[in-house]
Design a protein around this motif. Structure first.
Motif, PDB file in Angstrom:
ATOM      1  N   TRP A  60     -14.552 -54.336 -85.650  1.00 46.09           N
ATOM      2  CA  TRP A  60     -14.385 -55.782 -85.674  1.00 46.09           C
ATOM      3  C   TRP A  60     -15.714 -56.453 -85.318  1.00 46.09           C
ATOM      4  CZ3 TRP A  60     -12.023 -58.574 -88.673  1.00 46.09           C
ATOM      5  CH2 TRP A  60     -11.629 -59.881 -88.398  1.00 46.09           C
ATOM      6  N   VAL A  61     -15.743 -57.760 -85.345  1.00 45.02           N
ATOM      7  CA  VAL A  61     -17.021 -58.469 -85.204  1.00 45.02           C
ATOM      8  C   VAL A  61     -17.675 -58.262 -83.839  1.00 45.02           C
ATOM      9  CG1 VAL A  61     -16.450 -60.237 -86.916  1.00 45.02           C
ATOM     10  CG2 VAL A  61     -15.886 -60.614 -84.522  1.00 45.02           C
ATOM     11  N   ASP A  62     -16.894 -57.857 -82.834  1.00 39.97           N
ATOM     12  CA  ASP A  62     -17.470 -57.634 -81.506  1.00 39.97           C
ATOM     13  C   ASP A  62     -18.078 -56.233 -81.379  1.00 39.97           C
ATOM     14  OD1 ASP A  62     -15.067 -56.376 -81.717  1.00 39.97           O
ATOM     15  OD2 ASP A  62     -14.237 -57.129 -79.834  1.00 39.97           O
ATOM     16  N   GLU A  63     -18.082 -55.471 -82.462  1.00 42.75           N
ATOM     17  CA  GLU A  63     -18.716 -54.150 -82.454  1.00 42.75           C
ATOM     18  C   GLU A  63     -19.972 -54.230 -83.318  1.00 42.75           C
ATOM     19  OE1 GLU A  63     -15.594 -51.128 -83.381  1.00 42.75           O
ATOM     20  OE2 GLU A  63     -14.275 -52.805 -82.888  1.00 42.75           O
ATOM     21  N   PRO A  64     -21.161 -54.303 -82.663  1.00 41.91           N
ATOM     22  CA  PRO A  64     -22.403 -54.569 -83.402  1.00 41.91           C
ATOM     23  C   PRO A  64     -22.654 -53.600 -84.554  1.00 41.91           C
ATOM     24  CG  PRO A  64     -22.768 -54.729 -81.038  1.00 41.91           C
ATOM     25  CD  PRO A  64     -21.375 -54.232 -81.208  1.00 41.91           C
ATOM     26  N   ALA A  65     -22.385 -52.301 -84.356  1.00 43.03           N
ATOM     27  CA  ALA A  65     -22.683 -51.329 -85.418  1.00 43.03           C
ATOM     28  C   ALA A  65     -21.808 -51.603 -86.644  1.00 43.03           C
ATOM     29  CB  ALA A  65     -22.457 -49.914 -84.902  1.00 43.03           C
ATOM     30  N   ALA A 117     -23.105 -52.818 -90.309  1.00 38.39           N
ATOM     31  CA  ALA A 117     -22.777 -52.041 -91.514  1.00 38.39           C
ATOM     32  C   ALA A 117     -22.118 -52.947 -92.557  1.00 38.39           C
ATOM     33  CB  ALA A 117     -21.852 -50.882 -91.147  1.00 38.39           C
ATOM     34  N   PHE A 118     -21.288 -53.859 -92.094  1.00 36.28           N
ATOM     35  CA  PHE A 118     -20.610 -54.799 -92.999  1.00 36.28           C
ATOM     36  C   PHE A 118     -21.628 -55.698 -93.699  1.00 36.28           C
ATOM     37  CE2 PHE A 118     -18.649 -59.039 -93.562  1.00 36.28           C
ATOM     38  CZ  PHE A 118     -17.570 -58.731 -94.366  1.00 36.28           C
ATOM     39  N   PHE A 119     -22.520 -56.317 -92.901  1.00 33.59           N
ATOM     40  CA  PHE A 119     -23.467 -57.259 -93.511  1.00 33.59           C
ATOM     41  C   PHE A 119     -24.639 -56.562 -94.199  1.00 33.59           C
ATOM     42  CE2 PHE A 119     -21.296 -60.597 -91.006  1.00 33.59           C
ATOM     43  CZ  PHE A 119     -21.111 -61.496 -92.044  1.00 33.59           C
TER      44      PHE A 119
END
Ligand code: ADP
Ligand code: MG
Length: 384
Positions: A53-58, A62-64
């Motif tokens: 989710w967005v609170d997981e930097p990795a 990877a998403f962006f």
């Protein structure tokens, strides 16, 4: 205009994300989804979502790394981690922030010149019970953030109900007048840099604060429909919207005794009440947002002939059939030729008020459509 060569991202893997992905896939195969759950409607059916989710930097990186442009299927997303990626978000991060907080949202609607219910905001740490007594009863107390499907809402008939409220909650709340609703409506607006496309005004019926039935055409006078569309477009303009916005309205009487149309809330995304645009319109809400995301031209949707209705299917239907989730016995459908589509979300665990699926009915008269919706659900419930 040639569609941009971009990979499109969706934050969230709920049923809205799944239906959006189905529309998007007709325009591009390049879709990336960030989904916290393995058992979400998206991840139950499709491989390849990035888990997290967005609170997981990795996970977010990877998403962006793939998504050149991204949207979201919920407004309950913490905005801070998205700041570096804000230029890729549609609708914008600013819009997301406004719409995820009932207080900011109502203030924005009012300062843009549009009406809401009478309300009072109660800041974190303030005495909520005292504020409720001062605001007056009856009232509805809602958490400013994080609510959906009536969660986080308390109806206060009188002072004795206020004892159910936390005394000095750590988060902000909002107190609202109980509006005497005659009709609930929603307007979905799709807007890119060139075009504003309005979906037809949709009539919505709720049960226990949860959307139960949506109907097209809405059973309300043309001048009220025009007013709703004008407000929705005015809000889209005020927000400098690129993407999709759903505006929920109440038509009825306020505690001032005045009969009026007020904005209930905004959702900067595809909306539950727009499911039936997949069958009722030549362009669905999911198609419209997909076109905006890939840079393809928009057109204003046309409603197909007939009257249309969406019936929500909650977990109680599964429970009545003795099922725990996912599959449902659909034999009863055989007796309902006007049910033109059934869509099950694939959720593994049925809970009484959990949205598990929906169906769409087409008929010649709204009264018949509405009756068919209830009859079909009754038949599903009594299938053994
Ligand atoms: P959610 O985010 O859960 O959709 P809403 O604020 O839209 O929350 O409330 C859900 C439903 O509850 C509304 O569609 C309406 O039927 C009812 N409701 C909410 N606020 C009020 C109000 N102030 N007066 C009367 N009914 C309300
Ligand atoms: Mg709502």
């Amino acid at each position: 205009m040639t569609p941009l060569p971009c990979e499109v991202g969706i934050l969230g893997g709920g049923q809205l994300a799944l239906m959006l992905a189905e529309s998007l896939n007709r325009l591009t195969t390049d879709i990336v989804v960030l989904d916290a759950f393995t058992e979400s409607p998206y991840s139950v059916r499709r491989e390849g979502a990035i888990r997290g989710w967005v609170d997981e930097p990795a996970a977010l990186e990877a998403f962006f790394a793939r998504a050149r442009v991204a949207t979201y299927d919920t407004e309950n997303i913490s905005p801070e981690p998205l700041v570096p990626w804000a230029h890729r978000l549609l609708p914008s991060l600013e819009i997301l922030k406004i719409c995820q907080d009932r207080i900011q949202e109502k203030a924005f609607i009012n300062t843009s010149g549009f009406p809401t219910v009478a309300y009072r905001s109660v800041g974190p740490g303030e005495d909520l019970r005292a504020a409720a007594a001062d605001f007056g009863f009856p009232a509805i107390a809602k958490t400013a953030r994080g609510g959906y499907d009536g969660l986080g809402q308390h109806r206060l008939r009188d002072a004795s109900d206020a004892r159910w409220l936390p005394e000095r909650p750590a988060e902000a709340w909002v107190l609202e007048e109980v509006f005497a609703i005659e009709t609930e409506l929603s307007c979905i607006v799709a807007r890119d840099s060139k075009t504003t496309a309005n979906f037809p005004v949709i009539e919505n019926l709720h049960q226990n604060h949860i959307l139960d039935v949506s109907l097209i055409p809405a059973r309300i006078a043309q001048d009220i429909q025009r007013e709703a569309l004008a407000i929705a477009n005015g809000l889209a303009r005020a927000l400098a919207l690129r993407g999709l916005l759903t505006v929920e309205f109440f038509w009825g009487t306020g505690r001032d005794g005045i009969r009026k149309l007020v904005v209930n809330e905004l959702a900067p995304r595809v909306h539950n009440s727009g499911h039936l645009t997949r069958q009722a319109c030549d362009l669905s809400q999911f198609d419209a947002l997909s076109r905006i995301l890939v840079g393809a031209p928009l057109h204003a949707p046309t409603v197909l002939p007939g009257c249309w209705g969406m019936g929500q299917m909650l977990g109680e239907i599964w429970i009545a059939q003795g099922k725990s989730g996912a599959a449902l016995d659909l034999r009863a459908w055989a007796g309902f030729p006007d049910v033109v589509d059934v869509y099950l979300y694939g959720k593994r665990e049925a809970r009484p008020e959990r949205k598990m699926g929906h169906f769409v009915v087409r008929g010649n008269a709204l009264e018949v459509v509405e009756a068919q919706i209830h009859a079909f659900r009754d038949a599903l419930r009594s299938t053994r």
